[in-house]
Design a protein around this motif. Structure first.
Motif, PDB file in Angstrom:
ATOM      1  N   TYR A   1      61.610  37.790 -10.072  1.00 28.96           N
ATOM      2  CA  TYR A   1      60.149  38.266  -9.761  1.00 28.96           C
ATOM      3  C   TYR A   1      60.520  39.419  -8.799  1.00 28.96           C
ATOM      4  O   TYR A   1      60.428  39.229  -7.785  1.00 28.96           O
ATOM      5  CB  TYR A   1      59.324  37.423  -9.387  1.00 28.96           C
TER       6      TYR A   1
ATOM      7  N   TYR B   1      61.076  39.122  -4.776  1.00 30.15           N
ATOM      8  CA  TYR B   1      60.584  37.828  -4.233  1.00 30.15           C
ATOM      9  C   TYR B   1      61.290  36.725  -4.370  1.00 30.15           C
ATOM     10  O   TYR B   1      60.800  35.491  -3.834  1.00 30.15           O
ATOM     11  CB  TYR B   1      59.127  37.530  -5.130  1.00 30.15           C
TER      12      TYR B   1
ATOM     13  N   TYR C   1      55.859  33.919  -3.334  1.00 31.70           N
ATOM     14  CA  TYR C   1      54.989  35.133  -3.890  1.00 31.70           C
ATOM     15  C   TYR C   1      53.787  35.146  -2.970  1.00 31.70           C
ATOM     16  O   TYR C   1      53.346  34.152  -2.189  1.00 31.70           O
ATOM     17  CB  TYR C   1      54.383  34.790  -5.185  1.00 31.70           C
TER      18      TYR C   1
ATOM     19  N   THR D   1      59.821  31.707 -12.172  1.00 36.84           N
ATOM     20  CA  THR D   1      58.939  32.759 -12.017  1.00 36.84           C
ATOM     21  C   THR D   1      57.812  32.847 -12.784  1.00 36.84           C
ATOM     22  O   THR D   1      56.769  33.301 -12.516  1.00 36.84           O
ATOM     23  CB  THR D   1      59.947  34.088 -12.214  1.00 36.84           C
TER      24      THR D   1
ATOM     25  N   ILE E   1      54.370  31.998 -11.396  1.00 34.27           N
ATOM     26  CA  ILE E   1      53.520  32.805 -10.336  1.00 34.27           C
ATOM     27  C   ILE E   1      52.303  33.250 -11.176  1.00 34.27           C
ATOM     28  O   ILE E   1      51.451  33.404 -10.652  1.00 34.27           O
ATOM     29  CB  ILE E   1      54.565  34.002 -10.093  1.00 34.27           C
TER      30      ILE E   1
ATOM     31  N   ARG F   1      48.967  31.833  -9.192  1.00 36.89           N
ATOM     32  CA  ARG F   1      48.203  32.968  -8.438  1.00 36.89           C
ATOM     33  C   ARG F   1      46.752  32.876  -8.724  1.00 36.89           C
ATOM     34  O   ARG F   1      45.947  32.857  -7.947  1.00 36.89           O
ATOM     35  CB  ARG F   1      48.800  34.338  -8.663  1.00 36.89           C
TER      36      ARG F   1
END
Length: 265
Positions: A127, A170, A183, A239, A242, A246
Motif C-alpha cells: 500500500y 505503508y 496506515y 492491503t 485499508i 479506514r
C-alpha cells in the motif's frame, strides 16, 4: 550489342575513385550495421514481451537504437570513405536532433524505471502513496507504475513523474507469516466535546478491532482555536482491508461524536 557501364573502374582498380580495400571496408560496415539493427530489434521485441512494455515505448526504443546505429555507421563510413567534413557535420547534427526528439521521454522513462527496480522504494502488493495518489501497487514496469485506488480505479504514473513525487510505503513489518501494514489518517473535531470524552470515544471504537495484528491508537497532531486534529493508526495484513477499515473507523467515531455533541446542545 550495347554495353552498359554499371561500375566505373579507376586506374588503381577501385570503384568510383575508391580503392578496393575501402570498398570492402564500406561494405563490411553496412553489413555490420544491418546485423546490429536486426539483432537489437529482435532483442527489444522479446524484452518488451517479458517486461510488458507499452507499444509506444517499444516503438520509441526501436527508433532510438536505429538512429544510433545509423549515426555510428555514417561516422565509420565517413572515416573510411574520406567524405567531406561539412557533410559529416550536417548529417551528425540532423541525426542528433532526431535522436533527441525521439528518445527524450523514452530514455528518461527507461532510466527512471531501472532506478525504481534497483532502489525498490516499494514492491507490487504494497500500500503506497505517490504524491496525491494512494492505493495498492499493482504493477511496476520500466514505463509506468499502476496503483489501484479506493475507488477501484487503476492510476498509471510514469516513472519520470515518480522521481518528482514523494513516495510513502505503508509497510510496517515483514514477518514469516506475512506483511503488516500501518496506515494513518487524520480526523478533525471542534472543541464542543471535551478531550477526555473524545479519547473515550476513540477507545470504544478501537476496542472493536481486536482481530487486527495490533490495536489501533491515535495521537493529537495539532490543536487550534477552531479544531483539534488527531492522527489514527491501525494495522492490517491485507492491503485491501485499508479501504474498508479506514471508512469504518471514521464513521464510528463521528457517529459517537455526534451523539455526544447532541447531548451538550
Amino acid at each position: 550489342m550495347f554495353a552498359v557501364e554499371l561500375i566505373s573502374i579507376g586506374q588503381d582498380g577501385g570503384f568510383f575513385g575508391i580503392s578496393i580495400n575501402q570498398f570492402v571496408s564500406l561494405l563490411l560496415i553496412v553489413v555490420i550495421a544491418i546485423v546490429m539493427e536486426r539483432s537489437i530489434v529482435w532483442y527489444i521485441s522479446h524484452f518488451s514481451k517479458r517486461a510488458k512494455l507499452e507499444p509506444n515505448t517499444v516503438n520509441n526504443l526501436t527508433l532510438t537504437f536505429r538512429i544510433l546505429i545509423l549515426v555510428f555507421a555514417l561516422l565509420a563510413i565517413s572515416r573510411v570513405g574520406g567524405f567531406p567534413s561539412d557533410l559529416l557535420i550536417s548529417v551528425s547534427a540532423i541525426s542528433g536532433a532526431a535522436l533527441g526528439f525521439a528518445s527524450q521521454k523514452t530514455i528518461g522513462n527507461f532510466v527512471a524505471g531501472l532506478y525504481l527496480l534497483v532502489a525498490r522504494p516499494f514492491k507490487v502488493g504494497d500500500y503506497v502513496k505517490i504524491g496525491a495518489v494512494e492505493g495498492i501497487a499493482k504493477e511496476i514496469t520500466l514505463n509506468y507504475v499502476k496503483v489501484l485506488t479506493a475507488g477501484n480505479n487503476v492510476v498509471a504514473i510514469s516513472n519520470l513523474q515518480m522521481l518528482d513525487r514523494d513516495i510513502t510505503d505503508y509497510l510496517y513489518e515483514a514477518t514469516p507469516k506475512g506483511n503488516i501494514y500501518c496506515y494513518t489518517f487524520e480526523i478533525g473535531f471542534d472543541h464542543l466535546v471535551p478531550t477526555e470524552k473524545l479519547l473515550e470515544i476513540f477507545d470504544e471504537v478501537f476496542d472493536t478491532y481486536n482481530s487486527l495484528p495490533k490495536k489501533p491508537f491515535c495521537t493529537l497532531t495539532r490543536s487550534t482555536a477552531i479544531e483539534r486534529v488527531y492522527t489514527v493508526y491501525f494495522y492490517v495484513e491485507e492491503t485491501r482491508d485499508i479501504f474498508k477499515i479506514r471508512s469504518q473507523i471514521a464513521n464510528q467515531v463521528f457517529r459517537r461524536w455526534d451523539e455526544e455533541r447532541a447531548k451538550l446542545k
